[in-house]
Design a protein around this motif. Structure first.
Motif, PDB file in Angstrom:
ATOM      1  N   ASP A 108       0.853  -1.188   0.000  1.00 54.06           N
ATOM      2  CA  ASP A 108       0.000   0.000   0.000  1.00 54.06           C
ATOM      3  C   ASP A 108       0.891   1.241   0.000  1.00 54.06           C
ATOM      4  O   ASP A 108       1.492   1.591   1.013  1.00 54.06           O
ATOM      5  CB  ASP A 108      -0.902   0.002   1.233  1.00 54.06           C
ATOM      6  CG  ASP A 108      -1.923   1.135   1.200  1.00 54.06           C
ATOM      7  OD1 ASP A 108      -1.855   1.974   0.282  1.00 54.06           O
ATOM      8  OD2 ASP A 108      -2.786   1.175   2.101  1.00 54.06           O
ATOM      9  N   ALA A 109       1.001   1.899  -1.158  1.00 56.98           N
ATOM     10  CA  ALA A 109       1.833   3.099  -1.290  1.00 56.98           C
ATOM     11  C   ALA A 109       1.003   4.376  -1.258  1.00 56.98           C
ATOM     12  O   ALA A 109       1.454   5.429  -1.719  1.00 56.98           O
ATOM     13  CB  ALA A 109       2.644   3.030  -2.585  1.00 56.98           C
ATOM     14  N   GLY A 110      -0.213   4.289  -0.733  1.00 54.19           N
ATOM     15  CA  GLY A 110      -1.047   5.481  -0.614  1.00 54.19           C
ATOM     16  C   GLY A 110      -2.015   5.626  -1.775  1.00 54.19           C
ATOM     17  O   GLY A 110      -2.701   4.674  -2.148  1.00 54.19           O
ATOM     18  N   SER A 111      -2.047   6.810  -2.357  1.00 52.06           N
ATOM     19  CA  SER A 111      -2.997   7.104  -3.433  1.00 52.06           C
ATOM     20  C   SER A 111      -2.302   7.763  -4.615  1.00 52.06           C
ATOM     21  O   SER A 111      -1.305   8.467  -4.448  1.00 52.06           O
ATOM     22  CB  SER A 111      -4.106   8.043  -2.940  1.00 52.06           C
ATOM     23  OG  SER A 111      -4.866   7.452  -1.911  1.00 52.06           O
ATOM     24  N   ILE A 112      -2.831   7.509  -5.793  1.00 52.50           N
ATOM     25  CA  ILE A 112      -2.509   8.321  -6.966  1.00 52.50           C
ATOM     26  C   ILE A 112      -3.456   9.513  -6.920  1.00 52.50           C
ATOM     27  O   ILE A 112      -4.677   9.343  -6.852  1.00 52.50           O
ATOM     28  CB  ILE A 112      -2.714   7.530  -8.265  1.00 52.50           C
ATOM     29  CG1 ILE A 112      -1.812   6.297  -8.286  1.00 52.50           C
ATOM     30  CG2 ILE A 112      -2.457   8.412  -9.484  1.00 52.50           C
ATOM     31  CD1 ILE A 112      -2.143   5.329  -9.404  1.00 52.50           C
TER      32      ILE A 112
END
Length: 309
Positions: free
Chosen positions: A266-270
Motif C-alpha cells: 500500500d503506497a497510498g494514493s494516486i
C-alpha cells in the motif's frame, strides 16, 4: 513596447532550437515566427540569433535577453490565463508534471478530447516521477503518488497506489508458485533503485487478512524507473514489484502473471495535486474535472486496487 507575440516567438524559437519548431508549438507558420523575431530585433536594435541554413543559435545579446524575459513571459501568459478564467474561458498554457508510464498509458490518450473541448488551452507537460514544487516551479497541477503536501497545495485522490508482485509465464515455467512473500527469497528479482538516495527500494507487503511481511528480494537487475522494470519482467528476467497502473495492460494480455494475489504494497494514493494559493484558473479546473471523470469512466480506482485478489 513589444507585443506578446514577438516575445513568445523569440522565447519559443530559442527553447526549441528553430523557427519551424516554434511555429509548430504556437500553431503559426515559420515565416510568421521569423517576421516576429525580426521585428523584435529591429525594435531592440540588436541581433538575437545567429542564422545559417543548418541551425539557429543565440547571440550573446540573445542569451542575456532570453534570461531576462523567459520568466516574465510565463508570468504574463499566466496573468492572461487568469483574466480569461475570470470570464470562465479556459485558455493559456497548462503546465503539468506526471510520471512517464502513467502519462503515456492513461493521460495522453485523453488529450485529443480535452484539447478539442478547450481549443485555447496549450499543453506543456513534464514527465518526471520526482515531486515538484507546484508554486515555485510554476506548475498548474501534478499527478502522482506519495507527494508531501506543502502549504497551499491540496491532493484529490484518483485511485489507490498499490504495488503487486509479477513475473512472466516464461520465468514461472517449472517453478512452484509462492504462497507467501518469504517464498520469493531465492528468485531472481528486478528491483527499483531510488533516483535520489541511490539505494535499492525495499517493500513491506500487506495481506488482505491483515498480516504484514517484508519482501526478501535477491536483486538480479536494478533500474531507476518502473517502465524498464515492467519490460524486463515481461522478458522473463525475474520477479518484480510494480504499481498496478504499470502492469495492468500486461496482466490483462497475459504477458505478466500476478503472484501472491492476496498480498500487496500500500503506497497510498494516486492523486492530482494543485495549489489553492490563488483562485483556481479555468484551464486547471477543467483539466482536474477531465482527469477525474476519465478515471471514473474507466473505473481505474477499482482496476488499480491490489487488495481485491
Amino acid at each position: 513596447m513589444e507585443t506578446l507575440a514577438n516575445l513568445e516567438a523569440f522565447v519559443r524559437s530559442a527553447e526549441l532550437g528553430g523557427f519551424s519548431s516554434a511555429a509548430r508549438y504556437m500553431g503559426l507558420t515559420p515565416a510568421a515566427i521569423s517576421r516576429n523575431v525580426a521585428q523584435l530585433e529591429r525594435n531592440l536594435g540588436v541581433r538575437l540569433f545567429h542564422r545559417n541554413t543548418r541551425k539557429l543559435a543565440l547571440t550573446e545579446a540573445g542569451e542575456r535577453f532570453l534570461l531576462s524575459v523567459r520568466g516574465n513571459l510565463d508570468a504574463l501568459q499566466s496573468a492572461i490565463s487568469d483574466a480569461n478564467a475570470d470570464q470562465g474561458k479556459p485558455a493559456g498554457v497548462l503546465k503539468v508534471s506526471v510520471p512517464m508510464s502513467l502519462g503515456m498509458r492513461y493521460l495522453i490518450p485523453t488529450l485529443p478530447a480535452f484539447l478539442q473541448s478547450y481549443p485555447d488551452v496549450r499543453v506543456d507537460w513534464q514527465f518526471d516521477s520526482r515531486q515538484v514544487d507546484l508554486v515555485a516551479d510554476g506548475f498548474d497541477a501534478a499527478i502522482g503518488g506519495g507527494f508531501e503536501l506543502s502549504p497551499g497545495v491540496v491532493a484529490r485522490p484518483l485511485a489507490p497506489a498499490h504495488i503487486v508482485a509479477v513475473a512472466s509465464p516464461s520465468y514461472l515455467k517449472g517453478k512452484k508458485l509462492p504462497k507467501s512473500p518469504d517464498d520469493l527469497a531465492d528468485w531472481d528479482a528486478i528491483v527499483m533503485r531510488s533516483g535520489t538516495s541511490g539505494r535499492l527500494r525495499s517493500w513491506v507487503m500487506h495481506h488482505v487478512g491483515g498480516d504484514e511481511a517484508v519482501v526478501p528480494l535477491k536483486a538480479r537487475v536494478a533500474f531507476n524507473d518502473p517502465g524498464p522494470m515492467t519490460e524486463a519482467a515481461a522478458q522473463g528476467l525475474g520477479v518484480a514489484l510494480l504499481a498496478m497502473p504499470d502492469v495492468l495492460p500486461h496482466l490483462e494480455s497475459g504477458s505478466l502473471v500476478r503472484l501472491l494475489p492476496r498480498w500487496y504494497v500500500d503506497a497510498g494514493s494516486i492523486s492530482i495535486y494543485y495549489s489553492t494559493r490563488l483562485s483556481l484558473s479555468a484551464k486547471t479546473r477543467v483539466f482536474i474535472d477531465h482527469v477525474v471523470e476519465d478515471f471514473q469512466q474507466h473505473q481505474y480506482a477499482e482496476r488499480f486496487a491490489g487488495n481485491s485478489g
